[in-house]
Motif scaffolding. Structure first.
Motif, PDB file in Angstrom:
ATOM      1  N   TRP A 158     -19.004   0.000   8.197  1.00 16.66           N
ATOM      2  CA  TRP A 158     -18.022  -1.027   7.813  1.00 16.66           C
ATOM      3  C   TRP A 158     -17.462  -0.736   6.421  1.00 16.66           C
ATOM      4  CZ3 TRP A 158     -18.653  -4.630   3.760  1.00 16.66           C
ATOM      5  CH2 TRP A 158     -17.658  -5.611   3.693  1.00 16.66           C
ATOM      6  N   ARG A 170     -13.821   0.014   7.268  1.00 20.46           N
ATOM      7  CA  ARG A 170     -13.204  -1.256   7.647  1.00 20.46           C
ATOM      8  C   ARG A 170     -13.066  -2.267   6.520  1.00 20.46           C
ATOM      9  NH1 ARG A 170     -16.705  -0.509  12.285  1.00 20.46           N
ATOM     10  NH2 ARG A 170     -15.476   0.239  14.047  1.00 20.46           N
ATOM     11  N   VAL A 171     -13.797  -2.121   5.438  1.00 17.62           N
ATOM     12  CA  VAL A 171     -13.703  -3.109   4.361  1.00 17.62           C
ATOM     13  C   VAL A 171     -12.261  -3.194   3.866  1.00 17.62           C
ATOM     14  CG1 VAL A 171     -14.269  -1.453   2.527  1.00 17.62           C
ATOM     15  CG2 VAL A 171     -14.758  -3.873   2.203  1.00 17.62           C
ATOM     16  N   ARG A 172     -11.793  -4.398   3.582  1.00 17.89           N
ATOM     17  CA  ARG A 172     -10.387  -4.596   3.258  1.00 17.89           C
ATOM     18  C   ARG A 172     -10.020  -4.068   1.876  1.00 17.89           C
ATOM     19  NH1 ARG A 172      -9.049 -10.673   5.645  1.00 17.89           N
ATOM     20  NH2 ARG A 172      -9.487 -10.162   7.838  1.00 17.89           N
ATOM     21  N   THR A 173     -10.955  -4.114   0.936  1.00 24.74           N
ATOM     22  CA  THR A 173     -10.672  -3.641  -0.416  1.00 24.74           C
ATOM     23  C   THR A 173     -10.657  -2.121  -0.427  1.00 24.74           C
ATOM     24  OG1 THR A 173     -11.811  -5.583  -1.296  1.00 24.74           O
ATOM     25  CG2 THR A 173     -11.376  -3.762  -2.831  1.00 24.74           C
ATOM     26  N   SER A 174      -9.530  -1.524  -0.766  1.00 25.44           N
ATOM     27  CA  SER A 174      -9.391  -0.065  -0.700  1.00 25.44           C
ATOM     28  C   SER A 174     -10.322   0.656  -1.665  1.00 25.44           C
ATOM     29  CB  SER A 174      -7.935   0.339  -0.990  1.00 25.44           C
ATOM     30  OG  SER A 174      -7.557  -0.087  -2.287  1.00 25.44           O
ATOM     31  N   GLU A 185     -11.323   6.569   2.208  1.00 18.45           N
ATOM     32  CA  GLU A 185     -10.044   6.906   1.600  1.00 18.45           C
ATOM     33  C   GLU A 185     -10.201   7.833   0.394  1.00 18.45           C
ATOM     34  OE1 GLU A 185      -7.666   3.539   0.718  1.00 18.45           O
ATOM     35  OE2 GLU A 185      -7.620   2.809   2.787  1.00 18.45           O
ATOM     36  N   ARG A 189     -13.419   1.043   0.293  1.00 15.53           N
ATOM     37  CA  ARG A 189     -13.291   1.773   1.555  1.00 15.53           C
ATOM     38  C   ARG A 189     -13.405   3.267   1.246  1.00 15.53           C
ATOM     39  NH1 ARG A 189      -8.181   0.821   3.091  1.00 15.53           N
ATOM     40  NH2 ARG A 189      -8.670  -1.401   3.248  1.00 15.53           N
TER      41      ARG A 189
END
Length: 422
Positions: free
Chosen positions: A222, A226-230, A236, A233
């Motif tokens: 996750w 999938r975590v919203r905070t880049s 990336e 994540r």
């Protein structure tokens, strides 16, 4: 010239060799582990005074170094597997774990008891130590990197990789049984330990390892994808060293909770892999773990080669050597073949899976760990001699045979596909 200067030279050559040699030995009938083992032997024979590691005297150092090497390798193996988890999809793996492994423990223990006249605890320990296949030295027969071709994960490669990933953790209950048996023998024979062993070491610690591995894998998957905070994540940012964080976190939490960390690490890697199967970050993580694994393997095999020259086999008996040969040429092939009766694989594929039960760094870890709990009747040197010989024979035998055997199966598969198209 001081001893430290020589050590730095050896470390530098080893690191460069770990980077260059995989391409040099690729598709040739010898392996990277063979090269490093031979290098350790040669360096120890030179008059440069490089000290040899004695696993009895330096037991704690050997235990933790082999431990790190195995868990890093388990993470790499789990990340490389593309096949989704499932009872039918992994049926070959379950057969190898449920049939081959316990049969190997039992047969090797009987050989040690009958041929070497060892007490039951030491005999059982040898069976536990030599039962698991090794994820570290199995590079030539492992699945390829993540997102590879179908050839990279054929049934043979998949069976050997998944077996090695799981049975390194599942050997622990047998090792603990040997330790408990040794303790019972020292205080008068008793079977009282069996109940607590079955409940705690066999069931409880496996359950904790699986639960921690699954939970850590889900949480990290996750966080990676999938975590919203880049910023959090991590996929990336493509940082490979995160694989070490995942490895040590999963292993450490499982061990703190008295579970099997080896099992936890492999499950964590498989769950992370399942979180997002098509993402290129898996390649980054896998490549980093593979590089670390290669460095650690180079160091350990180099030291094993030096230990051979320094007298590793001085305590070896003729019967001990016979047991080592029987384990690799008779016990594993027969038990491996039995596990695959009535499977979909052809006879040649079954033969390769049965034969390539590589023994290596995992066996060295289990032995050093167990000898830290009990001396097993003063048989430390004999145990190390038998296990060291088994590992050396496996490195040479499987190193010579792996590339030709896998290449032959690949050619047969290609010919069958061409024949099907025409």
């Amino acid at each position: 010239m001081t001893l430290s200067d020589v050590v730095y030279v050896c470390l530098g050559l080893g690191a460069l060799g770990a980077a260059v040699l995989p391409r040099v030995v690729s598709k040739r009938p010898f392996s990277l582990p063979m090269v490093f083992l031979a290098a350790g032997v040669l360096i120890e024979l030179l008059p440069v005074g490089v000290p040899a590691v004695d696993p009895v005297r330096d037991r704690l150092w050997v235990e933790h170094t082999t431990e790190v090497c195995v868990i890093v390798s388990l993470m790499g193996a789990g990340l490389a597997i593309d096949r989704p988890f499932g009872w039918r999809r992994w049926s070959g793996t379950w057969r190898l774990l449920g049939i081959t492994m316990p049969l190997t423990v039992a047969v090797v223990a009987l050989l040690a008891w009958g041929l070497l006249d060892w007490p039951p605890a030491a005999a059982l320990l040898l069976g536990a130590v030599l039962a698991p296949t090794d994820p570290v030295l199995a590079g030539e027969v492992r699945v390829g990197e993540p997102l590879g071709t179908e050839r990279d994960e054929d049934e043979v490669r998949f069976s050997l990789t998944s077996e090695a990933g799981l049975n390194d953790g599942l050997a622990f209950p047998f090792a603990y049984a040997a330790i408990a048996l040794a303790a019972a023998a020292g205080t008068g024979w008793s079977a009282d330990w069996i109940g607590s062993w079955a409940l705690t070491d066999l069931l409880g610690k496996c359950a904790v390892g699986l639960a921690v591995g699954g939970g850590a894998g889900w949480l990290l998957g996750w966080m990676f994808f999938r975590v919203r905070t880049s910023v959090l994540r991590l996929s990336e940012h493509m940082e490979g060293f995160v694989a070490l964080g995942a490895t040590f976190l999963s292993y450490g939490v499982a061990e703190v909770l008295h579970g099997y960390g080896f099992l936890s690490v492999f499950v964590t890697a498989c769950v992370i892999r399942a979180a997002e199967r098509s993402h290129g970050y898996h390649k980054v993580l896998h490549e980093f773990t593979e590089q670390i694994e290669r460095l650690l393997t180079a160091v350990l095999l180099f030291l094993l080669g030096g230990y051979l020259v320094a007298g590793a086999l001085s305590a070896l008996t003729l019967m001990g050597a016979l047991v080592a040969v029987l384990v690799l040429l008779v016990v594993r092939p027969l038990t491996g073949w039995l596990a695959q009766v009535r499977t979909a694989m052809g006879k040649k594929e079954r033969a390769v899976v049965a034969l390539f039960g590589i023994r290596g760094i995992g066996s060295l870890f289990y032995l050093s760990y167990a000898l830290g709990q009990d001396s097993f009747g003063g048989l430390e040197r004999e145990l190390w001699a038998t296990v060291a010989l088994t590992v050396v024979i496996s490195v040479v035998l499987h190193g010579v045979m792996a590339t030709p055997a896998i290449g032959y199966l690949d050619r047969r598969r290609d010919e069958a596909e061409l024949g099907g198209r025409s």
